[in-house]
Design a protein around this motif. Structure first.
Motif, PDB file in Angstrom:
ATOM      1  N   VAL A   1     -32.063  49.794 -33.213  1.00 52.68           N
ATOM      2  CA  VAL A   1     -32.822  48.746 -33.905  1.00 52.68           C
ATOM      3  C   VAL A   1     -33.654  47.953 -32.903  1.00 52.68           C
ATOM      4  O   VAL A   1     -34.828  47.625 -33.164  1.00 52.68           O
ATOM      5  CB  VAL A   1     -31.870  47.818 -34.688  1.00 52.68           C
ATOM      6  CG1 VAL A   1     -32.620  46.600 -35.223  1.00 52.68           C
ATOM      7  CG2 VAL A   1     -31.230  48.571 -35.839  1.00 52.68           C
TER       8      VAL A   1
ATOM      9  N   GLN B   1     -37.667  47.437 -32.793  1.00 55.53           N
ATOM     10  CA  GLN B   1     -38.271  46.109 -32.718  1.00 55.53           C
ATOM     11  C   GLN B   1     -39.270  46.036 -31.568  1.00 55.53           C
ATOM     12  O   GLN B   1     -40.345  45.445 -31.707  1.00 55.53           O
ATOM     13  CB  GLN B   1     -37.177  45.053 -32.549  1.00 55.53           C
ATOM     14  CG  GLN B   1     -36.314  44.871 -33.786  1.00 55.53           C
ATOM     15  CD  GLN B   1     -35.106  43.985 -33.523  1.00 55.53           C
ATOM     16  OE1 GLN B   1     -34.757  43.707 -32.378  1.00 55.53           O
ATOM     17  NE2 GLN B   1     -34.465  43.532 -34.592  1.00 55.53           N
TER      18      GLN B   1
ATOM     19  N   VAL C   1     -41.964  47.873 -35.140  1.00 51.12           N
ATOM     20  CA  VAL C   1     -41.743  48.464 -36.459  1.00 51.12           C
ATOM     21  C   VAL C   1     -41.324  47.346 -37.420  1.00 51.12           C
ATOM     22  O   VAL C   1     -40.309  46.670 -37.183  1.00 51.12           O
ATOM     23  CB  VAL C   1     -40.676  49.570 -36.402  1.00 51.12           C
ATOM     24  CG1 VAL C   1     -40.395  50.125 -37.797  1.00 51.12           C
ATOM     25  CG2 VAL C   1     -41.112  50.673 -35.453  1.00 51.12           C
ATOM     26  N   GLY C   2     -42.075  47.158 -38.488  1.00 53.27           N
ATOM     27  CA  GLY C   2     -41.892  46.019 -39.385  1.00 53.27           C
ATOM     28  C   GLY C   2     -40.497  45.837 -39.939  1.00 53.27           C
ATOM     29  O   GLY C   2     -39.919  44.742 -39.821  1.00 53.27           O
ATOM     30  N   PRO C   3     -39.889  46.851 -40.570  1.00 52.32           N
ATOM     31  CA  PRO C   3     -38.543  46.673 -41.137  1.00 52.32           C
ATOM     32  C   PRO C   3     -37.505  46.273 -40.092  1.00 52.32           C
ATOM     33  O   PRO C   3     -36.602  45.483 -40.379  1.00 52.32           O
ATOM     34  CB  PRO C   3     -38.228  48.052 -41.732  1.00 52.32           C
ATOM     35  CG  PRO C   3     -39.566  48.646 -42.033  1.00 52.32           C
ATOM     36  CD  PRO C   3     -40.466  48.154 -40.940  1.00 52.32           C
ATOM     37  N   ALA C   4     -37.617  46.808 -38.882  1.00 55.08           N
ATOM     38  CA  ALA C   4     -36.669  46.451 -37.830  1.00 55.08           C
ATOM     39  C   ALA C   4     -36.830  44.983 -37.429  1.00 55.08           C
ATOM     40  O   ALA C   4     -35.844  44.287 -37.152  1.00 55.08           O
ATOM     41  CB  ALA C   4     -36.862  47.353 -36.612  1.00 55.08           C
TER      42      ALA C   4
ATOM     43  N   SER D   1     -37.832  42.682 -39.444  1.00 52.86           N
ATOM     44  CA  SER D   1     -37.300  41.908 -40.572  1.00 52.86           C
ATOM     45  C   SER D   1     -35.783  41.777 -40.487  1.00 52.86           C
ATOM     46  O   SER D   1     -35.218  40.786 -40.960  1.00 52.86           O
ATOM     47  CB  SER D   1     -37.697  42.565 -41.893  1.00 52.86           C
ATOM     48  OG  SER D   1     -39.108  42.619 -42.028  1.00 52.86           O
ATOM     49  N   ILE D   2     -35.114  42.788 -39.903  1.00 46.22           N
ATOM     50  CA  ILE D   2     -33.657  42.713 -39.751  1.00 46.22           C
ATOM     51  C   ILE D   2     -33.265  41.508 -38.911  1.00 46.22           C
ATOM     52  O   ILE D   2     -32.243  40.854 -39.164  1.00 46.22           O
ATOM     53  CB  ILE D   2     -33.118  44.016 -39.118  1.00 46.22           C
ATOM     54  CG1 ILE D   2     -33.262  45.178 -40.110  1.00 46.22           C
ATOM     55  CG2 ILE D   2     -31.662  43.870 -38.690  1.00 46.22           C
ATOM     56  CD1 ILE D   2     -32.835  46.510 -39.555  1.00 46.22           C
TER      57      ILE D   2
ATOM     58  N   ASN E   1     -34.410  38.664 -38.927  1.00 50.47           N
ATOM     59  CA  ASN E   1     -34.416  37.408 -39.700  1.00 50.47           C
ATOM     60  C   ASN E   1     -33.024  37.039 -40.207  1.00 50.47           C
ATOM     61  O   ASN E   1     -32.766  35.870 -40.504  1.00 50.47           O
ATOM     62  CB  ASN E   1     -35.384  37.524 -40.875  1.00 50.47           C
ATOM     63  CG  ASN E   1     -36.822  37.705 -40.422  1.00 50.47           C
ATOM     64  OD1 ASN E   1     -37.208  37.232 -39.350  1.00 50.47           O
ATOM     65  ND2 ASN E   1     -37.628  38.388 -41.219  1.00 50.47           N
TER      66      ASN E   1
END
Length: 227
Positions: free
Chosen positions: A159, A163, A167-170, A172-173, A175
């Motif tokens: 992850v 980051q 990479v956007g979803p990573a 967001s994690i 947060n």
């Protein structure tokens, strides 16, 4: 017939043998007790890499279950429990923290009963005692625990790598772990990859511990593909 039974047991294995003891593994005298204790240890280790708000709630469930497991397992252990010297230092630290909280209760507003970090040394000690008790039931249990910890560290490192690659979803994690954006941290351009932790330094520390455990495994035997 015996070979067919062995094949059937192998086919029923849903979790790899390097991560979870199977029904036909040698040396397990108390399968249900061993697996329940190992499951508790896995939950403890997973909570170290999950958001803090999950631990703040589940700590009131996992600790009583661990104490209950120890009470059941004590009569079945081979030998008595022996504590390492750092464990006594941890207990002294706990006493010092409680005394400090009591003496400054009129200044510090953290509740003494439910204050999460106040009892952290004792709660960490429960995990230590649980692992010792589990080792008294199954001497080879440490390999499962090490492999599970390395598995979570691998996920955290993966992850963090995503980051760092923006990479956007990573991102967001993060947060769920960090109270502020990891992009432009402290007004510094770029991303401080934190992985599955609340701070990049914590993530780096977990990677160092994982590297040490892999080095330990390499000194005992030839490393396998999952190492």
């Amino acid at each position: 017939m015996a070979s067919l039974a062995a094949v059937a047991k192998k086919q029923r294995r849903l979790v790899p043998s390097w991560l979870w003891p199977g029904p036909g593994d040698i040396g397990i005298e108390h399968p249900a007790l061993t697996r329940s204790g190992l499951g508790l240890v896995y939950i403890y280790l997973a909570l170290l890499f999950l958001p803090d708000n999950l631990y703040s709630v589940l700590r009131f469930v996992i600790h009583p279950l661990a104490v209950l497991w120890l009470c059941i397992a004590l009569p079945k252990m081979a030998g008595r429990i022996r504590f390492a010297f750092p464990f006594y230092i941890l207990l002294l630290l706990q006493v010092w923290m409680v005394l400090s909280m009591v003496l400054t209760q009129d200044i510090v507003s953290k509740p003494i009963v439910t204050g999460e970090y106040l009892w952290f040394p004792l709660e960490l000690g429960v995990l230590y005692v649980l692992m010792i008790g589990l080792g008294g039931v199954l001497q080879t249990v440490s390999r499962y625990i090490i492999n599970f910890f390395l598995l979570i560290c691998t996920a955290s490192g993966f992850v963090a790598l995503l980051q760092a690659l923006h990479v956007g979803p990573a991102i967001s994690i993060a947060n769920f772990y960090v109270y502020r954006s990891i992009e432009g941290w402290d007004k510094i351009e770029g991303i401080r990859a934190s992985g599955l932790s609340s701070n990049p330094n914590v993530n780096v520390l977990s990677m160092l511990v994982a590297a040490t455990l892999i080095a330990y495994k390499s000194s005992r035997r030839q490393l396998l593909w999952y190492d």
